[in-house]
Design a protein around this motif. Structure first.
Motif, mmCIF file in Angstrom:
data_model
loop_
_atom_site.group_PDB
_atom_site.id
_atom_site.type_symbol
_atom_site.label_atom_id
_atom_site.label_comp_id
_atom_site.label_asym_id
_atom_site.label_seq_id
_atom_site.Cartn_x
_atom_site.Cartn_y
_atom_site.Cartn_z
ATOM 1 N N LEU A 81 8.885 2.591 -15.645
ATOM 2 C CA LEU A 81 8.768 4.054 -15.657
ATOM 3 C C LEU A 81 7.454 4.501 -15.013
ATOM 4 C CD1 LEU A 81 10.087 4.908 -19.248
ATOM 5 C CD2 LEU A 81 11.374 4.791 -17.101
ATOM 6 N N PHE A 82 6.382 3.789 -15.321
ATOM 7 C CA PHE A 82 5.078 4.146 -14.748
ATOM 8 C C PHE A 82 5.020 3.854 -13.249
ATOM 9 C CE2 PHE A 82 2.419 3.652 -18.922
ATOM 10 C CZ PHE A 82 3.065 4.770 -19.443
ATOM 11 N N SER A 83 5.742 2.831 -12.805
ATOM 12 C CA SER A 83 5.680 2.468 -11.382
ATOM 13 C C SER A 83 6.161 3.612 -10.493
ATOM 14 C CB SER A 83 6.497 1.199 -11.115
ATOM 15 O OG SER A 83 7.895 1.436 -11.181
ATOM 16 N N LYS A 84 7.070 4.413 -10.991
ATOM 17 C CA LYS A 84 7.527 5.569 -10.208
ATOM 18 C C LYS A 84 6.413 6.591 -10.060
ATOM 19 C CE LYS A 84 11.200 9.001 -9.809
ATOM 20 N NZ LYS A 84 12.471 9.512 -10.376
ATOM 21 N N VAL A 85 5.638 6.773 -11.114
ATOM 22 C CA VAL A 85 4.538 7.741 -11.088
ATOM 23 C C VAL A 85 3.509 7.358 -10.027
ATOM 24 C CG1 VAL A 85 2.674 8.766 -12.444
ATOM 25 C CG2 VAL A 85 4.880 8.289 -13.522
ATOM 26 N N PHE A 86 3.281 6.050 -9.874
ATOM 27 C CA PHE A 86 2.260 5.575 -8.936
ATOM 28 C C PHE A 86 2.837 5.208 -7.563
ATOM 29 C CE2 PHE A 86 0.112 4.984 -12.974
ATOM 30 C CZ PHE A 86 -1.198 5.331 -12.677
ATOM 31 N N SER A 87 4.134 5.442 -7.354
ATOM 32 C CA SER A 87 4.736 5.089 -6.067
ATOM 33 C C SER A 87 4.195 5.964 -4.943
ATOM 34 C CB SER A 87 6.259 5.212 -6.139
ATOM 35 O OG SER A 87 6.645 6.544 -6.397
ATOM 36 N N LYS A 88 4.189 5.421 -3.741
ATOM 37 C CA LYS A 88 3.652 6.123 -2.578
ATOM 38 C C LYS A 88 4.698 7.058 -1.987
ATOM 39 C CE LYS A 88 0.624 2.245 -1.450
ATOM 40 N NZ LYS A 88 0.246 1.228 -0.424
ATOM 41 N N TYR A 148 9.240 -1.141 7.431
ATOM 42 C CA TYR A 148 8.887 -0.131 6.431
ATOM 43 C C TYR A 148 7.373 0.149 6.429
ATOM 44 C CZ TYR A 148 13.435 -0.090 3.959
ATOM 45 O OH TYR A 148 14.757 0.066 3.606
ATOM 46 N N ASN A 149 7.025 1.225 5.731
ATOM 47 C CA ASN A 149 5.637 1.689 5.649
ATOM 48 C C ASN A 149 4.657 0.573 5.283
ATOM 49 O OD1 ASN A 149 6.764 4.188 6.068
ATOM 50 N ND2 ASN A 149 6.287 5.017 4.048
ATOM 51 N N ASP A 150 3.496 0.614 5.944
ATOM 52 C CA ASP A 150 2.317 -0.206 5.625
ATOM 53 C C ASP A 150 2.439 -1.682 5.985
ATOM 54 O OD1 ASP A 150 0.959 2.038 4.475
ATOM 55 O OD2 ASP A 150 2.151 1.779 2.654
ATOM 56 N N SER A 151 3.537 -2.088 6.611
ATOM 57 C CA SER A 151 3.662 -3.491 7.023
ATOM 58 C C SER A 151 2.639 -3.833 8.103
ATOM 59 C CB SER A 151 5.071 -3.770 7.547
ATOM 60 O OG SER A 151 6.040 -3.531 6.557
ATOM 61 N N VAL A 152 2.251 -5.102 8.164
ATOM 62 C CA VAL A 152 1.297 -5.591 9.168
ATOM 63 C C VAL A 152 1.971 -6.705 9.962
ATOM 64 C CG1 VAL A 152 -0.939 -6.683 9.564
ATOM 65 C CG2 VAL A 152 -0.666 -5.033 7.688
ATOM 66 N N ILE A 153 2.013 -6.531 11.292
ATOM 67 C CA ILE A 153 2.646 -7.502 12.191
ATOM 68 C C ILE A 153 1.556 -8.078 13.088
ATOM 69 C CG2 ILE A 153 4.483 -7.906 13.854
ATOM 70 C CD1 ILE A 153 5.437 -6.778 11.118
ATOM 71 N N GLY A 154 1.348 -9.402 13.026
ATOM 72 C CA GLY A 154 0.257 -10.037 13.744
ATOM 73 C C GLY A 154 0.515 -10.213 15.230
ATOM 74 N N ASN A 155 -0.449 -10.799 15.917
ATOM 75 C CA ASN A 155 -0.370 -11.039 17.357
ATOM 76 C C ASN A 155 0.752 -12.024 17.699
ATOM 77 O OD1 ASN A 155 -2.904 -9.582 18.228
ATOM 78 N ND2 ASN A 155 -3.807 -11.091 16.843
ATOM 79 N N HIS A 156 1.413 -11.779 18.824
ATOM 80 C CA HIS A 156 2.418 -12.697 19.389
ATOM 81 C C HIS A 156 3.619 -12.911 18.460
ATOM 82 C CE1 HIS A 156 -0.425 -13.744 22.599
ATOM 83 N NE2 HIS A 156 -1.346 -13.843 21.654
ATOM 84 N N CYS A 157 3.929 -11.952 17.622
ATOM 85 C CA CYS A 157 5.105 -12.073 16.765
ATOM 86 C C CYS A 157 6.356 -11.606 17.505
ATOM 87 C CB CYS A 157 4.938 -11.248 15.489
ATOM 88 S SG CYS A 157 3.780 -11.962 14.307
#
Length: 311
Positions: A81-88, A148-157
């Motif tokens: 229940l709290f995780s929804k409150v803090f969701s982005k 999706y949001n906030d993902s990080v894709i490195g070099n040469h992927c």
């Protein structure tokens, strides 16, 4: 910051103290301004630095003296229940994307806010790049990939068509009232020289990140659960499934249709034969197979004996 007392009152819990909570986090990583939860006795319960913990009355005495206990019958349910409150926010307000030199972006590509795309990248038609995504240099993203949001894709992927990076993990708090979603507020990071096949799903973490380390190659139709860590140079073959919080060491090979049950570790250089079912921690440098999992040589001997029994 949110009032813990107010959060608790909203779900019918009374506490005698007040504190401001900045976020939710795991017992291992939480700080004095964060809230965590616990459903069973574990070593990290006694060493956590969380400000407060959702916990049953039975386990509350195991907390460090400076950590506040929020007593509840079903800590995981309250955490959900709290995780929804803090969701982005799903859609954010931010700056337009920064795109490097010699990068080609085909028509019908969506790029969100606060996105960074490096040099010499190729992003083909139909790709979706969510808010806050960071894509480094020399990356190829094939058609209809969703990041999706906030993902990080490195070099040469390289990410092949139809794959999904950063969707929510399969996490719910279940009780007699139903199944309650745990919102996943972490992200996915691919380090350098990672290749992802077609129609692969890599779930974002509940906290922190799901991590695929440098040089790992993942075949088509693979599922990587939330908070998994895959070491350097791993090979994961088609139709493999890794349940949440599985950790693979460096150069681990997962054969086709193999799987893990989650919250376990496989050592460096281990090989899991096709359809092997991993349900416990495994030492590195060995070949395993079958279910329940065992060294492959023992599995083959057992199969030979069973065949003779049938005669």
């Amino acid at each position: 910051m949110k009032s813990l007392k107010e959060l608790c009152e909203n779900v019918g819990i009374k506490i005698e103290f007040e504190m401001q909570i900045s976020n939710l986090n795991s017992l291992e990583d939480a700080n004095e301004n964060e809230l965590s939860f616990c459903i069973k006795e574990c070593d990290t319960l006694k060493t956590t630095k969380a400000g407060a913990v959702l916990i049953s009355e039975k386990l509350a005495n195991l907390l460090p003296t400076n950590v506040k206990a929020v007593i509840c019958e079903d800590p995981k349910y309250i955490f959900a229940l709290f995780s929804k409150v803090f969701s982005k926010d799903l859609i954010r307000v931010g700056k337009d994307a920064i795109i490097g030199e010699n990068t080609t972006i085909m028509p019908n590509v969506y790029i969100g806010k606060d996105v960074s795309i490096g040099s010499n990248c190729t992003i083909l038609a139909g790709a979706y790049i969510g808010d806050g995504v960071c894509i480094k240099d020399n990356v190829i993203i094939y058609p209809n990939v969703t990041i999706y949001n906030d993902s990080v894709i490195g070099n040469h992927c390289i990410i092949h068509a139809g794959s999904v990076i950063g969707s929510d993990g399969f996490g719910y708090a279940s009780n007699s009232k139903g199944h309650f979603k745990i919102y996943h507020n972490g992200y996915v990071e691919l380090q350098d020289f990672v290749e992802i096949g077609s129609c692969v799903c890599i779930d974002r973490a509940v906290f922190s990140k799901t991590l695929i380390k440098t040089g790992t190659k993942i075949d088509n139709l693979v599922q990587i659960g939330h908070n998994c860590v895959l070491g350097q140079g791993c090979l994961v073959v088609s139709q493999t499934g890794l349940a949440g919080s599985s950790e693979l060491g460096n150069a681990v090979v997962m054969g086709g249709q193999s799987a893990t049950s989650g919250h376990l570790k496989i050592g460096d250089g281990a090989i899991i034969a096709a359809r092997g079912g991993v349900s416990k921690d495994l030492a590195g440098g060995k070949v395993y197979g079958g279910f329940p999992i065992m060294e492959q040589s023992e599995w083959l001997k057992m199969q030979a004996k069973l065949k003779r029994i049938n005669k």
